[in-house]
Write a protein that holds these residues in place. Structure first.
Motif, PDB file in Angstrom:
ATOM      1  N   SER A 119       8.847  58.801-106.253  1.00  0.00           N
ATOM      2  CA  SER A 119      10.302  58.387-106.230  1.00  0.00           C
ATOM      3  C   SER A 119      10.399  57.043-105.697  1.00  0.00           C
TER       4      SER A 119
ATOM      5  N   VAL B  15      12.055  65.111-109.865  1.00  0.00           N
ATOM      6  CA  VAL B  15      11.749  66.344-109.157  1.00  0.00           C
ATOM      7  C   VAL B  15      11.516  67.596-110.029  1.00  0.00           C
TER       8      VAL B  15
ATOM      9  N   TYR C 170      18.428  56.674-109.241  1.00  0.00           N
ATOM     10  CA  TYR C 170      18.949  58.028-108.791  1.00  0.00           C
ATOM     11  C   TYR C 170      18.454  59.281-110.033  1.00  0.00           C
TER      12      TYR C 170
ATOM     13  N   GLY D 273       8.970  69.284-104.624  1.00  0.00           N
ATOM     14  CA  GLY D 273       9.830  68.220-105.279  1.00  0.00           C
ATOM     15  C   GLY D 273      10.841  68.086-104.602  1.00  0.00           C
TER      16      GLY D 273
ATOM     17  N   VAL E   3      14.889  59.826-110.362  1.00  0.00           N
ATOM     18  CA  VAL E   3      14.338  60.770-109.430  1.00  0.00           C
ATOM     19  C   VAL E   3      14.649  62.030-109.354  1.00  0.00           C
ATOM     20  N   LEU E   4      15.797  62.402-109.900  1.00  0.00           N
ATOM     21  CA  LEU E   4      16.288  63.918-110.141  1.00  0.00           C
ATOM     22  C   LEU E   4      15.394  64.373-111.350  1.00  0.00           C
TER      23      LEU E   4
ATOM     24  N   THR F 294       5.812  63.407-104.396  1.00  0.00           N
ATOM     25  CA  THR F 294       6.984  63.361-105.020  1.00  0.00           C
ATOM     26  C   THR F 294       7.632  62.123-104.371  1.00  0.00           C
TER      27      THR F 294
ATOM     28  N   GLY G 261      11.794  64.339-103.119  1.00  0.00           N
ATOM     29  CA  GLY G 261      12.749  63.866-103.896  1.00  0.00           C
ATOM     30  C   GLY G 261      14.079  63.532-102.990  1.00  0.00           C
ATOM     31  N   SER G 262      14.610  64.456-102.027  1.00  0.00           N
ATOM     32  CA  SER G 262      15.737  64.383-101.201  1.00  0.00           C
ATOM     33  C   SER G 262      15.381  63.213-100.150  1.00  0.00           C
TER      34      SER G 262
END
Length: 318
Positions: A49, A295, A288, A244, A291-292, A45, A248-249
């Motif tokens: 990302s 996830v 952004y 994820g 990416v969310l 992930t 992702g974070s």
């Protein structure tokens, strides 16, 4: 009344609710393989990302380059023996201002021309000793209103040594370069997702192999394939969500840190060139949001892949 029969070893007991499988846990919630798969999902992930962020960064930069270049034309006036060069420059400036859709027209001074050539020819250039063309920068207010063909013909006819450059070649090259980089990023993104799917398939088969006795008994005594698949799907969905979110974070944190470092390095040597090239390494809102979405897509893909692998494995048993 006959005594209640004890459940077979490894099988869930009937609690009287009619569903002997309702509270079963086929896949152990905490296993070494589960932790390893969570780490793999997080890494995949994270890489996906970063790829999405890079693609959106390149696409935004390419759009900005194209917009900036497309709103500016250049009239080049070459020095010719016996021709008044300042007079031809003034003529080109006045000619450009007559056309509809043209905004500010600025002829580069000798100082600006020397500064433009300084990286290649050094300082203290004697422009009179070199056949250096002079440039007239034409800014476009309304690209649709400008008749480039008529302007090009007028410059060639009325300005001696003059020619118009609309930067079409540069725009085409920028578009081709950006398209190739975006296509490459999309290819890397697909490969990362394929690697993720294969990892989930192998992990699912390993989990089924580790619980093959229980799964085999459940399958042959009447447990439907959908029930077994749901157990694995629930387990791998949780792993996908956890991995994820971690990946992702970390990617979002990298985007934020890159933007902060770019702002802090403003004015340092080389920073202006980087900012002009990629727009300051700042990922836009679309990056952004992507990416969310990724996830949650990774979590769903992990669960769906696990369910598919279970059905395939049970079909082989049959």
């Amino acid at each position: 009344m006959s005594p209640a029969r004890a459940p077979a070893a490894g099988l869930p007991a009937d609690d009287g609710g009619g569903d002997p499988w309702g509270s079963a846990t086929i896949v152990p919630p905490q296993t070494i393989a589960g932790r390893a798969l969570t780490l793999v999902i997080a890494i995949m992930t994270f890489l996906a990302s970063l790829t999405l962020g890079a693609v959106t960064l390149i696409d935004d930069a390419a759009r900005a380059w194209t917009s900036d270049i497309g709103r500016e034309l250049t009239i080049e006036v070459r020095p010719i023996d016996g021709v008044d060069l300042p007079g031809e420059i003034a003529k080109a400036t006045a000619l450009a201002q007559e056309f509809q859709g043209v905004g500010r027209v600025h002829a580069l001074t000798d100082t600006e021309t020397r500064r433009l050539l300084e990286p290649w020819l050094g300082s203290g250039i004697d422009l009179d000793a070199l056949p250096v063309p002079r440039l007239v920068v034409v800014e476009i207010d309304d690209p649709l209103a400008v008749d480039l063909g008529a302007l090009r013909e007028a410059v060639a006819a009325d300005v001696r040594g003059g020619s118009l450059d609309d930067h079409a070649a540069w725009i085409d090259r920028l578009r081709a370069m950006a398209g190739a980089m975006v296509a490459g990023g999309a290819g890397i993104f697909v490969l990362v997702l394929v690697a993720l799917v294969l990892s989930v398939v192998f992990a699912t088969r390993a989990a089924m192999a580790g619980n093959s006795d229980i799964i085999g008994v459940l399958h042959f005594v009447g447990a439907e394939s959908g029930f077994i698949a749901r157990e694995f799907q629930r387990h791998f969905l949780l792993l996908g969500i956890k991995g994820g979110l971690i990946g992702g974070s970390l990617a979002l944190a990298c985007f934020v840190v890159a933007g902060l470092l770019t702002r802090q390095s403003a004015g340092m040597p080389g920073a202006d060139q980087i900012t002009a090239f990629v727009g300051g390494l700042r990922v836009g809102p679309l990056g952004y949001a992507a990416v969310l979405v990724l996830v949650f897509a990774v979590a769903l893909l992990t669960a769906a892949t696990s369910r598919w692998a279970v059905h395939r494995s049970l079909a082989e048993i049959d």
